[in-house]
Design a protein around this motif. Structure first.
Motif, short mmCIF file in Angstrom:
data_model
loop_
_atom_site.label_atom_id
_atom_site.label_comp_id
_atom_site.label_asym_id
_atom_site.label_seq_id
_atom_site.Cartn_x
_atom_site.Cartn_y
_atom_site.Cartn_z
N GLY A 89 0.98 -1.64 -0.12
CA GLY A 89 -0.07 0.13 -0.28
C GLY A 89 0.56 1.05 0.05
O GLY A 89 1.30 1.00 0.16
N THR A 90 0.75 2.28 0.09
CA THR A 90 0.78 4.18 0.09
C THR A 90 1.09 3.97 1.40
O THR A 90 -0.09 3.37 2.38
N CYS A 91 1.87 5.37 1.91
CA CYS A 91 1.51 5.89 3.11
C CYS A 91 1.94 7.01 2.80
O CYS A 91 2.73 7.86 1.93
N GLY A 92 1.60 8.29 3.35
CA GLY A 92 1.85 9.56 3.98
C GLY A 92 3.69 9.92 5.07
O GLY A 92 2.91 9.02 5.94
N ALA A 93 4.15 10.63 4.52
CA ALA A 93 5.19 10.35 5.25
C ALA A 93 5.74 11.32 6.71
O ALA A 93 4.93 12.29 6.02
N SER A 158 -9.10 7.69 10.85
CA SER A 158 -9.08 9.16 10.47
C SER A 158 -8.32 9.70 8.34
O SER A 158 -7.08 9.68 8.79
N PHE A 159 -8.86 10.00 7.84
CA PHE A 159 -7.56 10.50 6.52
C PHE A 159 -7.63 11.70 6.47
O PHE A 159 -6.42 12.48 6.46
N TYR A 160 -9.07 12.45 6.75
CA TYR A 160 -8.85 13.57 7.00
C TYR A 160 -8.97 14.20 8.41
O TYR A 160 -9.33 13.30 9.10
N VAL A 177 6.23 6.88 9.40
CA VAL A 177 4.93 7.51 8.52
C VAL A 177 3.12 6.90 8.27
O VAL A 177 2.91 6.42 9.78
N VAL A 178 2.23 7.03 7.82
CA VAL A 178 0.50 7.27 7.85
C VAL A 178 -0.14 6.31 7.02
O VAL A 178 0.39 6.42 5.81
N GLU A 179 -0.69 5.73 7.64
CA GLU A 179 -1.69 4.63 6.51
C GLU A 179 -3.18 3.98 7.61
O GLU A 179 -3.00 4.53 8.47
N MET A 180 -3.90 2.87 7.05
CA MET A 180 -5.06 2.91 7.44
C MET A 180 -5.19 2.19 7.90
O MET A 180 -6.79 1.37 8.52
N GLU A 181 -4.15 0.85 7.64
CA GLU A 181 -4.86 -0.66 8.13
C GLU A 181 -4.32 -1.25 8.38
O GLU A 181 -4.48 -2.95 8.98
N VAL A 202 6.19 5.25 -0.79
CA VAL A 202 5.95 6.89 0.79
C VAL A 202 4.76 7.52 -0.90
O VAL A 202 5.20 7.30 -2.36
N SER A 203 3.80 7.57 -0.34
CA SER A 203 2.95 8.44 -1.72
C SER A 203 2.51 10.15 -1.68
O SER A 203 2.33 10.77 -2.07
N ASP A 204 2.88 10.35 -0.55
CA ASP A 204 2.76 11.77 0.10
C ASP A 204 3.19 12.35 1.13
O ASP A 204 4.03 10.93 2.45
N ASN A 205 3.79 13.72 1.54
CA ASN A 205 4.98 13.97 2.76
C ASN A 205 4.25 14.50 2.92
O ASN A 205 4.19 16.12 2.39
N LEU A 206 3.46 14.90 4.67
CA LEU A 206 3.10 15.85 5.50
C LEU A 206 3.81 16.47 6.05
O LEU A 206 3.20 17.99 6.16
N ALA A 207 5.46 16.58 5.75
CA ALA A 207 6.39 17.42 6.84
C ALA A 207 6.54 18.74 5.30
O ALA A 207 6.83 19.46 5.69
N1 HPA Z 1 -2.59 9.38 5.37
C1 HPA Z 1 -3.39 8.29 5.77
N2 HPA Z 1 -3.48 7.46 4.59
C2 HPA Z 1 -2.03 7.85 3.52
C3 HPA Z 1 -2.02 8.99 3.83
C4 HPA Z 1 -1.99 9.63 4.60
O1 HPA Z 1 -1.50 10.60 4.27
N3 HPA Z 1 -1.21 8.22 2.73
C5 HPA Z 1 -1.30 7.82 2.15
N4 HPA Z 1 -1.90 6.77 2.96
#
Ligand code: HPA
Length: 233
Positions: A89-93, A158-160, A177-181, A202-207
């Motif tokens: 899966g993908t995650c946010g750093a 939560s994503f948002y 990182v963050v994901e939801m599973e 890593v698909s996005d970076n919150l920092a």
């Molecule tokens: N938040 C939660 N799950 C995610 C994110 C994120 O920013 N990016 C990819 N999966």
């Protein structure tokens, strides 16, 4: 057939790859497996079994979030005798040094989910990856010259979020990182005494605010899939 999976007994391989997105599962089956058949279309959560080299392997969407993933993992293990679950899966750093496309192998999962609070009567359970899978995935990632990190991640409900800084405390404590599973995946694997690993890109970076293009996500997915395929016995 189980409540949420339409497969007949024996149609699902002992190792199942679990991307969140069912269309990724379809793409994976069509591009990386041979002799493929579709074992599930219930709720559009596509699942396929095929052959990779001489190994049978299945791939199925898990959906987004822990309640959904938990339904599928329960049924895959209890009704279809699945022994190895590999999330791709993908995650946010959270950490600024993590670049788009880097691979993170989840050693353990912190969470804001109450699923384990309910399960353990308010106490904290520390879900962990299966070490042998983690080690093999690390070696497979290194062989492919991937930037690979191993550490703790956060599996959120939560994503948002209302607070844009919600993630900073976790970042301060070294969470990558963050994901939801992953918390639900590792907890259920422990309960059922099967193996599990989350391989995340890593698909996005919150920092830093960076975010991947669709093409970068595609590339990342293919590399995770290759690493996951290198794990099956
Ligand atoms: N938040 C939660 N799950 C995610 C994110 C994120 O920013 N990016 C990819 N999966």
């Amino acid at each position: 057939m189980s409540i949420h999976i339409g497969a007949k007994p024996g149609q699902i391989a002992p190792t199942v790859l679990l991307p969140g997105d069912p269309l990724r599962a379809k793409h994976f089956a069509e591009t990386l497996l041979e002799d493929v058949f579709c074992f599930n279309e219930v709720r559009g959560m596509m699942g396929y079994t095929g052959r990779y080299r001489d190994k049978r392997i299945s791939v199925m969407g898990s959906g987004m979030g822990m309640p959904t993933l938990a339904i599928y993992v329960n049924e895959l293990v209890c009704e279809y005798q699945v022994k190895t679950l590999i999330r791709v899966g993908t995650c946010g750093a959270f950490q600024p040094y993590l670049k788009l496309g880097d691979i993170v192998l989840a050693m353990t999962a912190s969470t804001d989910s109450h699923m384990n609070k309910l399960r353990f009567n308010g106490m904290d359970y520390a879900p962990v990856a299966t070490f042998e899978l983690l080690l093999k995935a690390y070696e497979a990632a290194k062989e492919r010259q991937a930037n690979v990190y191993v550490g703790g991640m956060f599996a959120g409900d939560s994503f948002y979020h209302d607070d844009p800084n919600w993630w900073k405390k976790w970042a301060d404590y070294g969470v990558l990182v963050v994901e939801m599973e992953t918390s639900a995946l590792y907890t259920l694997a422990a309960k059922f005494k099967v193996e599990a690993l989350s391989i995340l890109t890593v698909s996005d970076n919150l920092a830093t605010g960076e975010a991947s293009t669709a093409e970068q996500r595609e590339k990342g997915f293919t590399r995770m899939a290759e690493i996951a395929l290198a794990l099956s016995p």
